[in-house]
Design a protein around this motif. Structure first.
Motif, PDB file in Angstrom:
ATOM      1  N   SER A 108      49.826  77.597  -6.416  1.00 29.10           N
ATOM      2  CA  SER A 108      49.685  77.522  -4.859  1.00 29.10           C
ATOM      3  C   SER A 108      51.154  77.936  -4.052  1.00 29.10           C
ATOM      4  O   SER A 108      51.899  77.079  -4.444  1.00 29.10           O
ATOM      5  CB  SER A 108      49.047  76.448  -4.212  1.00 29.10           C
ATOM      6  N   ASN A 133      48.429  65.000  -8.788  1.00 30.06           N
ATOM      7  CA  ASN A 133      48.024  64.389  -7.511  1.00 30.06           C
ATOM      8  C   ASN A 133      47.115  63.358  -7.759  1.00 30.06           C
ATOM      9  O   ASN A 133      46.100  63.823  -8.396  1.00 30.06           O
ATOM     10  CB  ASN A 133      47.777  65.369  -6.713  1.00 30.06           C
ATOM     11  N   TYR A 179      41.670  64.860  -8.079  1.00 25.95           N
ATOM     12  CA  TYR A 179      41.791  65.517  -6.648  1.00 25.95           C
ATOM     13  C   TYR A 179      40.337  65.525  -6.279  1.00 25.95           C
ATOM     14  O   TYR A 179      39.391  66.027  -6.920  1.00 25.95           O
ATOM     15  CB  TYR A 179      42.443  67.081  -6.705  1.00 25.95           C
ATOM     16  N   LYS A 189      52.531  75.188  -1.997  1.00 28.02           N
ATOM     17  CA  LYS A 189      53.464  74.002  -2.646  1.00 28.02           C
ATOM     18  C   LYS A 189      54.891  74.381  -2.767  1.00 28.02           C
ATOM     19  O   LYS A 189      55.792  73.970  -2.582  1.00 28.02           O
ATOM     20  CB  LYS A 189      52.962  73.325  -3.923  1.00 28.02           C
ATOM     21  N   GLY A 206      44.173  80.202  -1.626  1.00 28.00           N
ATOM     22  CA  GLY A 206      44.641  78.934  -1.925  1.00 28.00           C
ATOM     23  C   GLY A 206      44.115  78.514  -3.227  1.00 28.00           C
ATOM     24  O   GLY A 206      43.134  79.161  -3.725  1.00 28.00           O
ATOM     25  N   ALA A 207      44.768  77.506  -3.803  1.00 26.03           N
ATOM     26  CA  ALA A 207      44.438  76.945  -4.960  1.00 26.03           C
ATOM     27  C   ALA A 207      42.876  76.367  -4.932  1.00 26.03           C
ATOM     28  O   ALA A 207      42.092  76.290  -6.013  1.00 26.03           O
ATOM     29  CB  ALA A 207      45.075  75.843  -5.422  1.00 26.03           C
ATOM     30  N   THR A 208      42.488  75.846  -3.817  1.00 29.80           N
ATOM     31  CA  THR A 208      41.021  75.459  -3.706  1.00 29.80           C
ATOM     32  C   THR A 208      40.058  76.471  -4.008  1.00 29.80           C
ATOM     33  O   THR A 208      39.204  76.380  -4.734  1.00 29.80           O
ATOM     34  CB  THR A 208      40.864  74.805  -2.069  1.00 29.80           C
ATOM     35  N   TYR A 231      51.621  71.877  -8.508  1.00 33.33           N
ATOM     36  CA  TYR A 231      53.023  71.270  -8.029  1.00 33.33           C
ATOM     37  C   TYR A 231      53.833  71.724  -9.005  1.00 33.33           C
ATOM     38  O   TYR A 231      54.973  71.117  -9.485  1.00 33.33           O
ATOM     39  CB  TYR A 231      52.936  69.685  -8.145  1.00 33.33           C
ATOM     40  N   ASP A 244      44.983  72.845 -13.296  1.00 34.56           N
ATOM     41  CA  ASP A 244      45.739  72.749 -11.754  1.00 34.56           C
ATOM     42  C   ASP A 244      47.154  72.339 -11.896  1.00 34.56           C
ATOM     43  O   ASP A 244      47.537  71.193 -11.816  1.00 34.56           O
ATOM     44  CB  ASP A 244      44.840  71.774 -11.006  1.00 34.56           C
ATOM     45  N   LYS A 261      47.728  78.881   2.481  1.00 38.92           N
ATOM     46  CA  LYS A 261      46.505  79.306   1.643  1.00 38.92           C
ATOM     47  C   LYS A 261      46.717  80.660   0.835  1.00 38.92           C
ATOM     48  O   LYS A 261      45.756  81.241   0.774  1.00 38.92           O
ATOM     49  CB  LYS A 261      44.915  79.222   2.313  1.00 38.92           C
TER      50      LYS A 261
END
Ligand code: PMP
Ligand code: GLN
Length: 383
Positions: free
Chosen positions: A225, A167, A118, A228, A92-94, A198, A195, A236
């Motif tokens: 990601s 976001n 975010y 999305k 995931g991007a996290t 999107y 980031d 993830k």
């Protein structure tokens, strides 16, 4: 407050509102996840990969086919100059964000973030001993305040975090804003952690990445990601794209954070990224239709909503309804009384110093959106 421990960090607003929505049986337009947009080809590719295997640790940098697909997709859609060796796959991007913060920042470094910001950035930046420095964007235009950004830079500033499309406000950074940031990076010797989860969900204007600016390309870590781009937020699967010199330390962080990501999902995402333009156009069109439906519906109910340029999110100005100026209390009341969950925008500001704005996720089935609008209409009429 550097090195803040996680005992001081609260449960995320997304988790809080989703839990409340489940408890109350509410329509969940809070947490950002889509309904019914998963491409069948992607699911089939995952099933096939699960049947065929392998099931053991994939290479630490990611499946070669996926690294190539990420590079090809970025070249095809955004004209980026990237090879498979510039790509690392993450959970995931996290995770990608955490790897970048842990790898690229030293204790005491300052990092410019843009509010509304975010929620996962600041706690990890702090845990690594660095210091997030917030610059505020304000409604209704959410323009990048050039002067405040310049003023926020000190000799300790090491990096910028640039979330475009952004976001929760659905903003797409334009050429002049990105050029301004690129010039600052050159002037003050800064990195950028971008980031761009999107990247494929832009309805107005065009997504542009700092990675496409040749003079700062080697200073940029760009994050995406599959959650999305393929409407599978639970999978993830994310990635980081960067010049080899920057990607090296990020990979060292990744090897001790998660090391790798489920191979079947990686294989499926590679197939997804190689899909034709028709898929990506169709996704945008489906989301644009949902955006317009919710935006018009909310405006008819007296909320003030501008069509988002990108993302899953519509921001509603509720100043007129929220006499107490407490958007969190307003969202709690709305989920309890109306049965519709949204996210207060103040949750994206460190000092909660924005009021009267809430975020709705429009990436839902039409009938979910219609039910939410009906419930909100009944609630408004009962006030
Ligand atoms: N960055 C932003 C701006 C997001 O909205 C999200 C959540 N969707 C993430 C990162 C995290 O992405 P992922 O689920 O791939 O970890
Ligand atoms: N990115 C999602 C959002 O903005 C939330 C993901 C999460 O719950 N951490 O709604």
């Amino acid at each position: 407050m550097a090195n803040a421990t996680f005992s001081q960090v609260q449960t995320s607003i997304f988790e809080i509102m989703s839990t409340l929505a489940r408890e109350k049986g509410a329509e969940n337009l809070g947490q950002g996840f889509p309904e019914g947009l998963e491409p069948p080809e992607l699911i089939e590719a995952a099933i096939k990969a699960l049947r065929d295997g392998p099931h053991q640790y994939p290479p630490m940098m990611g499946l070669p086919a996926l690294r190539q697909a990420v590079a090809d997709n970025a070249c095809r859609f955004f004209g980026l100059d990237a090879e498979a060796e510039n790509v690392m796959i993450t959970s995931g991007a996290t995770e990608a964000l955490s790897d970048c913060f842990l790898a690229l920042l030293n204790p005491g470094d300052e990092v410019i973030v843009f509010e509304p910001v975010y929620d996962s950035y600041a706690p990890i930046i702090r845990r690594g001993g660095a210091v997030p420095v917030a610059v505020k964007l304000t409604p209704p235009d959410w323009r990048l305040p050039f002067e405040q950004v310049s003023k926020a830079i000190t000799p300790r500033t090491r990096a910028l975090v640039v979330n475009t499309p952004m976001n929760p406000i659905g903003k797409v950074f334009d050429d002049s804003e990105l050029r301004f940031l690129a010039d600052l990076m050159l002037k003050h010797d800064l990195l950028a952690i971008c980031d761009e989860v999107y990247e494929h969900l832009v309805f107005e204007g065009e997504h542009k990445s700092l990675f496409s600016f040749p003079d700062v390309r080697d200073r940029v870590a760009r994050i995406g990601s599959a959650g999305k781009s393929f409407s599978v937020t639970g999978w993830k699967v994310g990635y980081v794209m960067a010049d080899a010199k920057l990607l090296g330390p990020i990979a060292r962080a990744h090897q001790f954070v998660t090391f790798t990501t489920a191979p079947a999902l990686q294989a499926a995402v590679a197939a997804g990224l190689n899909m034709s333009q028709t898929y990506f156009d169709g996704l945008k069109q489906a989301l644009r239709t949902r955006r317009d439906f919710l935006t018009e519906g909310l405006n008819q109910l007296g909320f003030t909503v501008r069509p988002a340029q990108a993302t899953y999110f519509a921001v509603a100005d509720v100043t007129a309804f929220d006499e107490n100026g407490d958007d969190l209390a307003f969202c709690r009341r709305m989920v309890e009384e109306a049965g519709v969950a949204a996210i207060p925008l103040s949750a994206f500001y460190e000092n909660r110093d924005l009021s009267g704005h809430i975020r709705f996720c429009f990436a839902k089935q039409q009938d979910t959106l219609a039910r939410a609008l009906q419930k909100l209409s009944r609630w408004r009429n009962a006030q």
